[in-house]
Enzyme design. Sequence first.
Site, PDB file in Angstrom:
ATOM      1  N   ASP A 121      -1.339  -0.923   6.155  1.00 56.21           N
ATOM      2  CA  ASP A 121      -1.746  -0.874   7.455  1.00 56.21           C
ATOM      3  C   ASP A 121      -3.284  -0.471   8.305  1.00 56.21           C
ATOM      4  O   ASP A 121      -3.411   0.250   8.964  1.00 56.21           O
ATOM      5  CB  ASP A 121      -1.249   0.790   7.248  1.00 56.21           C
ATOM      6  CG  ASP A 121      -1.885   1.900   6.643  1.00 56.21           C
ATOM      7  OD1 ASP A 121      -2.686   1.321   5.148  1.00 56.21           O
ATOM      8  OD2 ASP A 121      -2.317   2.982   6.709  1.00 56.21           O
TER       9      ASP A 121
ATOM     10  N   ASP B 160       1.060  -1.426   0.154  1.00 59.14           N
ATOM     11  CA  ASP B 160      -0.318  -0.032  -0.223  1.00 59.14           C
ATOM     12  C   ASP B 160       1.307   0.699   0.520  1.00 59.14           C
ATOM     13  O   ASP B 160       2.062   1.002   0.330  1.00 59.14           O
ATOM     14  CB  ASP B 160      -0.875   0.046   1.157  1.00 59.14           C
ATOM     15  CG  ASP B 160      -2.368   1.442   1.286  1.00 59.14           C
ATOM     16  OD1 ASP B 160      -2.366   1.438  -0.632  1.00 59.14           O
ATOM     17  OD2 ASP B 160      -1.545   1.564   2.151  1.00 59.14           O
TER      18      ASP B 160
ATOM     19  N   ASP C 146      -6.537  -2.505   3.774  1.00 58.92           N
ATOM     20  CA  ASP C 146      -6.088  -3.564   3.584  1.00 58.92           C
ATOM     21  C   ASP C 146      -6.569  -5.364   3.722  1.00 58.92           C
ATOM     22  O   ASP C 146      -6.075  -5.786   3.801  1.00 58.92           O
ATOM     23  CB  ASP C 146      -4.532  -3.541   3.226  1.00 58.92           C
ATOM     24  CG  ASP C 146      -4.395  -2.252   3.240  1.00 58.92           C
ATOM     25  OD1 ASP C 146      -4.685  -1.810   1.611  1.00 58.92           O
ATOM     26  OD2 ASP C 146      -3.658  -0.747   3.661  1.00 58.92           O
TER      27      ASP C 146
END
Length: 1347
Positions: free
Chosen positions: A1036, A637, A1040
Amino acid sequence: MSTHSSTRTLAGYGASPLESNSRPTSPSRNAPRPRRDSTAPLMHTPPIGGGPSMSTMTSTTSNNQYIKHTATSLGDLQSSGLYRRRKKNEEDTEDEDEDIEEPNRELNTSDEEDEDDDSSDNDSTVADNEEDDRTNLLSNYNNNSNNHVRIGGMERNNWRQILVLEEDVEISIQGYRYDTLQYLLYRISCFLSLGLVWLICRWMPKWWVTWVGESVTLDKAQWLVFINQYGEQQILRPQHEFYGGTVGSVFSVDQMKEVIKTEGCHHEEARRLLNMEEKLTHLILVEYRYIRLAFHPLLRRFLIIGFWKDTNWTSIKSAKTGLTSEKYQRRVIAFGPNLINIREKPTGALLRDEVLNPFYVFQIGSIILWGLDDYYYYAFCIFIISAVSIITTLIETKQTMKRMRDMSKFECSVRTFRNGSWRTISSAELVPGDLIDLIDLHTVPCDAMLISGDCILNESMLTGESVPVSKLPATDMVVRKMDLSGSSIPAEIAKHFLFMGTKVVRVRSNNSTAAVALVVRTGFNSAKGSLVRSMLFPKPNNFQFYRDSFRFIGVLGVIALCGFLLSTINFIRIGIDTETMILRALDLITVVVPPALPATMSIGTSFAIGRLKKIGIFCISPPKVNIGGKVDCMCFDKTGTLTEDGLDIYGFRSISTQSGDGKNYFDDEMISMQGVDPSLDTEGSTKAKIFRAMTTCHSLKIVGGELIGDPLDLKMFEHTRWELEESGGASSTGLKTRSELAALQAKKSAKVGIMPTVVRPPGGRQELPLHLGQHDAPPVEFGIIHSFEFVSALRRMSVIVRRLADPVMEVFVKGAPEVMVDICRSETLPVNYKEILYWYTHRGYRVIACASRQLDGIKWHKLHKLKRNEVESNLTFLGFIIFENKLKARTIPALETLRNANIRQIMCTGDNALTAISVSRECRLVDESAEIYVPRFLRGSSTDPNSQLTWESVLSEGQTLDNGSLEPRRSDNYGQPYNLAVTGEAFRWMVDNAPTEILHRMLVKGAIYARMSPDEKQELVFELQNIGYCVGFCGDGANDCGALKAGDIGISLSEAEASVAAPFTSNTMDIACVIDVIKEGRAALVTSFSCFKYMALYSIIQFTSITLLYAFGSNLGDFQFLYIDLFLILPIAVYMGYTGAWPVLHRKRPTASLVSKKVLTSLLGQIVICSSAQFFAYWVTHQQSWYVAPVFDPDGENIESYENTVLFLLSSFQYILIAIVFSVGPPYRQSMWTNGRLVLTITFLFVLTAWCVLFPSGWQMKILELEPIPFSFRVFIMFLAVGNLAISYVCEKYFFPYLVAWLSNTIKNMRSSSSSTTQGGYAPLAKTHKKTYKRVMDEMGIVDIHH
């Protein structure tokens, strides 16, 4: 972000029926490609029961063919939620934006009278709409009914069904009853075989089912067999309950519509299915892995009942009626208690399961065998060790289950509306339809929909996002359109939902109505329940090393069988009695297949987990450690992972409207808004309006005296230095103490309703004069009357604002620059819009666009009639707010390390494509000289299969890729490095509609994936796995979670509770932890190989010694076995895994196959060397002048002999020395000499064994049953052992690698020669790769993916 309401709709709940004895036929070629399932630890399932009294019988079948057949047939049916959502959206392409916005069309209002006035009209309208929908459904399916199998017809196989439980879980359900005769035969066989038949059937549940079961329809089944797509089998007894409710009180209308749409049926049958008022006299319930299923009498199949919606939920008013006692009783029967209560097995059952594990059954058999063969001391010691191991495992299992229960189980007191009055009950008694009061709650006890009041929740337990989330009350439109048929809640209605287990930060109610919520889902059907289920039942492990290890144990078993036959023949030849012959022959099997072999393979993993924990990386799935050593593709990410969490304001670009040509242009860049008067709209400039947008267009709240909200909103508001005050009196400046603040809020909330949030300049509140003069300006205060929350699908948010004492209301909108073009008036856009946007995004800045409009002629009480798409239209563009997002300090070094290790890196972000490209260049994720191509739709959109996509260069205007090959069109660019920056829309279209080969090429060349939704991130991981990558994902948290769980390894940088959904969690908030996980994974994998080879060679060495001794009826002694196994093998095997990881990542990954040429050559070579040394010592002993042949005593043990002494002493050295040979060092582990524990252990054992060889004392010789031999021959044994070490080490270090390379080249040349012969003398075009991505790289001429 969750997806649209159709995203995760279960595919028919019960999918197509089975027409054969196997599974449904594979779908057509146009169906989505089945996904490769990511690896996860093996589940230990409860054993099968032996009779009709069993309540739950589970096992994992070990019949490979059976598993393969089941997994294949079920796996063919899999399709992603992403694919299902998109296919459904194709039907609504024209109305797509409206569908997304529908739940947001009405504004919330505190005017209770208006709501009540409209409710009766709403109810009648809803009823009419539902009837129209039902009529349309019936007519549509009546026209198509001939193309489908009849629901209730004879064609249906009523004893078996396929059911889609969740997005990646499909099961087959089969109905059985006991065949009386066969079951009686089974019980007699168990009795006559002293339980052996029962034990085999416990390990092989398929055999048991085939033997005692008779197929029957699902409603008449005594027990049901559940088999998932991985071949895991569970046997459950259905529960029959008396029930007096209707079909609609258990199964929802949306559920029935989905089933009809999937199955198709005749008109009359469809009408019957949609009749929710039909009575149910009794229910057949079964709970599979905490998912409750009920049998539908008309469909004659089981359906999930957890995603139920009451037909009476048509408006807020109807939802506020609460439940009667009668309704409550029925719903308790159907949905069960509101508890996430993990059933904990009794200690006796756990002990039985552990003891009856095949490994321990083998141990028990070995102990009995050794006892019968008079090896009492050895048998007793192994018994103690096994007992300690079982007890330790038992304690750990109990502790783990207790932790899980404590984490998941929650119960509190809650006020609910029952039988027309409020009462306090336990949260365990809540059922769907209950109305609960939120005022005194600290933790939400169920999934509920907020219907009055507002609140702020901390949802980090579920999403990993630490920023609290505001929840708003639902409207009538939301209640009517709410789709609960899927496991997830769509994003557009999630802002009205309170999820179980989330923490209540603040609750507010207005003066007329308390803050209440409607219970929607309870127990394991809630979002928290789904998370707990994913932890309890992860996907089974499919790692190659684990598969090969069991195959290798099978090979050792074959060797043991051969030794058993040869020793039996030899014993018959020398005249040993039958009892001793059988015991000795069976004893050989326990030697060749060491019982400690499975346990030693996990030692390296345990030490690796300990080392990771010391550096702040925690692992909840030990098998993932080894898998981390094989990762060859890492997805990252961007925000919060590669870059810092916080954004800093870089500058502003307002609009100038005073150009001479009448066109708008951007003003010069401003670093600060200081000095701008927000109340003074200067003609020709938008600076004041941008300032007002910054102060009002956000969703910030005050909790505990602090401003909380989205980091971007927070940074934007703090830059203005204004203060914010909420209706309760809490202010962002000059804050009172916590207790005073709470008291003031409580006092004011009793007098006033929920009033708008107010923002004002610093300096505190100014009172409005009673008589405002003509020239007196009112105080500068702006009230945020209403806000439309940020929706990921729309990529914008908006607020309606009114200035104090000003009747005019104003709308401010902020969002992605790409979407502003569509909702702003074209004449307000500056002519250099695209150029300025490109300049900033290309340099890595985050750009937010602002726009506004006035709401003319709109009165306060008419606000709730406005729709979001009406508010966010015909806007005036105001300008850009530019943010900069700095890279984390360790991002560039970490990516450089991964690149040097030949591990592919991919950025996967929800940000703008050009911003992502710039950041990827800055952090060197892509080569700065490489060309980047981005996709653009020439025709159509992501939901149109006939769309046309082109790939355009970011740097060289006009340069494009060939759509048929995704390679540059110009010949002078061929061979030049380039990458693809794929947008979410292009990725969506490619996955659904592009040819497979083009999709694979995109996946191989795509380095940047921008504007990706959470579902698309997860789908990307699946697609990369499909083409052969071992994929890791690092993020994080929040968006996700799906990708973290889908990856072969997932590393969460979030400290929130939701990180339990990822195998690894790091306390260090940067991607350097990825390198540590991969290094330790490689070290653990190599350690597992070393330990496996060591234990395998140990068994072969002992097998050789015993086989030589069996030649004349001898064997090793009791204490000799003890010395070898307890003093030599055990400490060495444990400390071999203590060697740390090599600090540098090597470019080549370690092998994961035990049957690779490198592993087999090493193992077979060492077997030959060690066995040759023993044969040589055996032969030399016979040549000595002092040698006296042993006299065979048929009634004695025949332990003491010269052969026994020599072979025992030499083999003792071999066990120690092969540990040195197999202690692999660089490039994956540190040198053996850094492992102090192993070095000290080997040194001590070498000295101890050398003492036994050279200077044995009398008691040593007596205990170990050694014969006295000359000192010169003792020295010879020492030299032979040292020579054995030297030869083994040289061969392992130099000769065997050379031999492997020679074999590989020879085989390659032979294949090339064969291929050229078959192709008429031409050389083969390309090497055939097992992995798809390597084949695609060869086809595209990519030598190394990073260059």
